[in-house]
Design an enzyme around this catalytic site. Structure first.
Site, PDB file in Angstrom:
ATOM      1  CB  CYS A  63       7.960  53.933 -10.122  1.00  0.00           C
ATOM      2  SG  CYS A  63       6.337  53.297  -9.772  1.00  0.00           S
TER       3      CYS A  63
ATOM      4  CG  ASP B 221       1.187  43.605  -2.836  1.00  0.00           C
ATOM      5  OD1 ASP B 221       2.211  44.183  -3.258  1.00  0.00           O
ATOM      6  OD2 ASP B 221       0.128  43.527  -3.489  1.00  0.00           O
ATOM      7  CB  SER B 222      -3.825  45.460  -1.809  1.00  0.00           C
ATOM      8  OG  SER B 222      -3.249  45.923  -3.004  1.00  0.00           O
TER       9      SER B 222
END
Ligand code: SAH
Length: 417
Positions: free
Chosen positions: A360, A258-259
């Site tokens: 999404c 994850d960033s």
């Protein structure tokens, strides 16, 4: 409440309402009689004066009307709203068996356009994203507390959608006690800390519950079939949802990317909550066999390429990125981004491995998403079976007349041997 006005649509613009789609765009309106204010109840009529719906007036939004009901006999008042809340809460009963994080009200899909209510233990977190529900805030909160039995309600109406409705962002305690910084919930045996004050959405991706469970099932099935534990890669891991489900099910290695350093700090805390010891995070030193759980702060687009260059391989991969397309204008750019991560993800997947890949973006429908992923399969030069189409859990119902409620789409692919 009595209607503050009547709205007449342009000829032909009644068609979507006759199919019971609940939105009317500003351009479809021919005439407004009366002077409705934001959130007021109005009667909607076709050009030939036929009654079509009761709706809330949103003067500052391009979605100018959001329909409450298509039945002329309905009286839209606070009792009616309370009934809708009661029905929404009732249809979730039984769903909370494996979890104490549940979406109790899902906006248009529960006939309450713009209202989200999520329950974390005995804490409710709400988002009021349209003028109609904003107008009836107090009555809706009373009904929510009554129907759910929860006394604590926190407001997270601070997202971008409010601005499009011309409403200011709001956040804070609405009922009862202030929530603790972190609320602990349990989902199918996994403990998660949820930060309702500043986490994404209302604090947690409740919608991925069934799919987090699926990754755990896949880990166990992989072990049974191959006689060894799988190596798992979870991209866009946020607070570690899929990672912890996989680790607790017995994965050999779980690499999570994850960033956001903040999200990863929460993910590590969540790992500790479950008795999982994280290995030092260093992208330069991939974990050895049996290497446990590793959190990498990196850009997924770059990290997938770097992992390929280092020769890292995985048996199960999850790609659950943020919304790449916020609207229809961004679809092409988003399609390229989905293609990129799916192609580079598939290049790291060993034969017999599985990919769970999600979008999404409401602006990208299920067909287009499948086409994009099929393109990635072809370019990666692998054979894959579509094992199942995945969606949000059943506390996020998809209203057949409102396809926009199906924003989360997933594909479960299995790579051939
Ligand atoms: N799968 C998660 C939810 C993912 S939310 C769950 O089940 O809880 C999307 C995450 O993607 C966020 O945490 C965000 O920080 C991260 N993100 C966004 N762009 C990114 C990028 N280019 N590289 C890595 N992470 C990114």
């Amino acid at each position: 409440m009595t209607a503050a006005g009547s709205v007449f649509l342009k000829p032909g613009k009644e068609r979507s309402l006759l199919r019971r789609h609940p939105w009317v765009y500003a351009g479809a309106i021919a005439q407004v009689r009366g002077a409705p204010a934001g959130g007021d109840l109005v009667a909607v009529h076709a050009a030939d004066k036929r009654f079509l719906a009761w709706a809330a007036w949103s003067p500052d939004s391009t979605i100018r009307l959001r329909c409450w009901s298509f039945r002329e006999a309905d009286r839209i008042d606070e009792a009616w709203l309370a009934d809708r809340i009661g029905a929404a809460v009732a249809r979730r009963r039984g769903l909370d068996e494996g979890t104490d994080a549940v979406r109790l009200v899902y906006a248009e899909a529960d006939f309450l356009p713009g209202l989200i209510a999520d329950r974390y233990g005995d804490q409710l977190v709400v988002q009021m994203q349209a003028a109609g529900v904003e107008r009836h805030r107090e009555a809706l909160l009373d009904a929510l507390c009554h129907a759910s039995g929860c006394g604590n309600v926190f407001d997270r109406s601070d997202g971008a959608l409010r601005a499009r409705e011309g409403l200011p962002g709001t956040s804070g305690v609405l009922r009862g006690e202030a929530p603790p910084d972190v609320i602990e919930v349990r989902e199918h045996g996994v403990r998660f800390g949820v930060e309702v004050r500043r986490g994404h959405k209302t604090g947690f991706y409740i919608d991925q519950r069934d799919n987090r469970r699926r990754i755990a099932d896949l880990v166990r099935a992989f072990r049974a079939r191959h006689g060894r534990a799988p190596r798992v890669l979870n991209c866009f891991c946020y607070t570690g949802g899929f990672s912890l489900a996989a680790a607790l099910a017995g994965a050999e290695t779980v690499v999570s990317v994850d960033s956001s350093a903040d999200a990863l700090a929460l993910a590590r805390a969540n790992a500790e909550r479950n008795g999982i010891v994280s290995t030092p995070a260093s992208a330069a030193h991939p974990p050895a066999a049996g290497g446990g759980v590793q959190w990498r702060c990196a850009d997924v687009f770059e990290e997938l390429r770097a992992m390929r260059a280092r020769g890292e391989r995985f048996d199960l991969i999850v790609l659950d990125p943020p919304k790449f397309a916020a609207n229809h204008h961004q679809v092409d750019r988003a399609a390229r981004a989905y293609k990129d991560i799916n192609l580079n993800g598939l290049r790291l997947l060993d034969p017999g491995g599985h990919l769970l890949t999600f979008s999404c973006s409401g602006a990208i429908d299920a067909d287009l998403f499948q086409k994009i992923v099929a393109g990635a399969v072809i370019d990666a030069d692998v054979e894959c079976d579509l094992r199942a189409r995945l969606a949000a859990g059943s506390d996020h119902p998809i209203r057949m007349t409102h396809p926009e409620s199906e924003y989360l789409k997933g594909l479960w692919l299995e790579r051939g041997d």
